[in-house]
Design a protein around this motif. Structure first.
Motif, short mmCIF file in Angstrom:
data_model
loop_
_atom_site.label_atom_id
_atom_site.label_comp_id
_atom_site.label_asym_id
_atom_site.label_seq_id
_atom_site.Cartn_x
_atom_site.Cartn_y
_atom_site.Cartn_z
N SER A 114 73.22 -45.77 -0.15
CA SER A 114 72.46 -44.58 -1.20
C SER A 114 72.55 -45.69 -2.76
O SER A 114 72.47 -46.32 -3.33
N VAL A 118 73.07 -41.10 -7.82
CA VAL A 118 73.09 -40.09 -7.53
C VAL A 118 74.25 -39.07 -9.08
O VAL A 118 73.60 -38.35 -8.95
N TRP A 132 80.86 -35.41 -9.49
CA TRP A 132 79.75 -34.85 -8.11
C TRP A 132 78.18 -35.27 -9.49
O TRP A 132 76.80 -34.97 -8.56
N GLU A 146 67.44 -37.25 -6.08
CA GLU A 146 67.79 -36.24 -5.45
C GLU A 146 67.52 -36.39 -4.31
O GLU A 146 68.48 -36.35 -3.09
N ARG A 149 70.54 -38.25 -2.75
CA ARG A 149 71.99 -36.92 -2.97
C ARG A 149 71.79 -36.32 -1.19
O ARG A 149 72.86 -36.12 -0.45
N GLU A 152 72.80 -38.32 1.18
CA GLU A 152 74.29 -38.59 1.85
C GLU A 152 75.26 -37.18 2.83
O GLU A 152 75.66 -37.19 3.34
N ARG A 170 76.68 -46.53 -1.96
CA ARG A 170 76.49 -46.37 -3.48
C ARG A 170 75.98 -47.84 -4.18
O ARG A 170 77.31 -48.52 -5.36
#
Length: 290
Positions: A114, A118, A132, A146, A149, A152, A170
Motif C-alpha cells: 500500500s 492512503v 484513517w 482510493e 484503500r 487494503e 504502507r
C-alpha cells in the motif's frame, strides 16, 4: 520456496527480486506488464534456472504455483497513474482480487504494498497506522489513493472471511538506482532537470514536506514484514523530513550549482506534510539497516 512478485520489473520490485534471488533455495516468478517497469531492471536474472519472467497484466487472473506473493503491481508516479486512471484503479481493485484469489486457492501468504497516499492530505503529523486519512474520493489522485484503500479493505476481508495470511506495508517516498528519470517523482525530476541544465521546478508553496527512504532499506522492511507474524498495516519509510525547497537546494548544490530554482503551480490534492511514524516497524520488524 516459490515466490511470485507482481510488478517485479519496477524500482522496488526489481531490488526485491535481487534480494530474493540471493536466497539459494528460492525460486522467483515475476509478473509485469511493463506499463512503468522495465525488463532491463531484471536482465541479470534472465536465463537463471530459479527465475521466471512472465509478461502479464494482473487485471486478468494468473495461474501459477507459489508459496508467497509479493503484490507490488501498480503505477506509483502521479504522471503514470493519472495518465490512465481507469487502468490504475483496475490494477488496485481487480488485480488485488485476482492475487487474493490465487492466495486463497494455494493457501499462500500475500504481502500487499500500500502507500502513504492512503493518508491523503493528512490532518495528523507524523502519520500513524491508526490514522484513517483525509482523502478526496473524487479527485484526480483518487484512482491511486482510493484504489489502495480499497485494496487494503479487500486484503482484510479475505483475511477475516477465508483466513488468508496477509501482510500490508504502507510505503512512503522511496528513491534509489533504477528510478525512471522521467516519471515525474520529485527526486528523479529535480536530478533530471539539474543534469539537463533546466530550472528545478518547485511546486508552490515549497514548504510542503516529504520523507525519502532508500530502496534497499525499504526492501529489507518488506522481507522482514513478510517473514514476521504481523498482518500490518505497517508504515515503511524514513522519518527524516524535507521541504521541497530544501530538497531542490540540496540537488542544486550536489549536481549543478548554476541551475536556477523556479516556482510553479501545485497539482490538486497535493499533501502538505508527509512523515511516517515508524514506531510500529521498529518494534515488530527489528533494527533497520545501518
Amino acid at each position: 520456496m516459490r515466490i511470485l512478485v507482481t510488478g517485479g520489473a519496477g524500482l522496488i520490485g526489481s531490488h526485491l527480486v535481487d534480494k530474493l534471488m540471493e536466497k539459494e533455495k528460492s525460486e522467483v516468478i515475476v509478473a509485469d506488464n511493463y506499463f512503468t517497469g522495465s525488463k532491463d531492471n531484471l536482465k541479470k536474472w534472465i536465463g537463471h534456472p530459479r527465475f521466471e519472467l512472465i509478461r502479464h497484466d494482473i487485471i486478468r487472473p494468473l495461474f501459477v504455483e507459489v508459496d508467497q506473493i509479493y503484490h507490488l503491481a501498480c503505477p506509483a508516479s502521479p504522471i503514470f497513474y493519472k495518465y490512465n486512471s481507469v487502468k490504475t484503479i483496475k490494477t488496485n481493485v481487480m488485480g488485488t482480487l485476482n492475487m487474493l484469489g490465487l492466495a486463497k486457492r494455494l493457501r499462500a501468504r500475500i504481502l500487499f504494498t500500500s502507500t502513504s497516499e492512503v493518508y491523503g492530505d493528512s490532518l495528523e503529523h507524523p502519520q500513524k497506522e491508526t490514522y484513517w486519512g483525509n482523502v478526496n474520493p473524487i479527485g484526480v489522485r483518487s484512482c491511486y489513493d482510493e484504489g489502495k484503500r480499497m485494496a487494503e479493505t479487500l486484503m482484510f476481508d479475505y483475511h477475516r472471511q477465508y483466513g488468508i495470511e496477509i501482510r500490508i506495508a504502507r510505503i512512503f517516498n522511496t528513491y534509489g538506482p533504477r528510478m525512471n528519470i522521467d516519471d515525474g517523482r520529485v527526486v528523479s525530476n529535480f536530478i533530471a532537470q539539474a543534469i539537463r541544465n533546466e530550472p528545478l521546478t518547485v511546486q508552490l508553496p515549497g514548504t510542503q514536506t516529504r520523507s525519502f527512504c532508500y530502496v534497499l532499506d525499504l526492501v529489507d522492511g518488506l522481507t522482514q514484514l513478510m517473514e514476521g507474524t504481523d498482518t500490518g498495516p505497517i508504515n515503511l519509510g524514513n522519518p527524516g523530513e524535507f521541504t521541497m525547497n530544501e530538497l531542490a537546494k540540496a540537488v542544486q548544490e550536489l549536481i549543478n550549482p548554476e541551475v536556477q530554482i523556479s516556482e510553479v503551480e501545485n497539482t490538486p490534492d497535493d499533501p502538505r506534510q508527509r512523515k511516517p511514524d515508524i514506531t510500529k516497524a521498529k518494534e515488530r520488524l527489528g533494527v533497520p539497516r545501518t
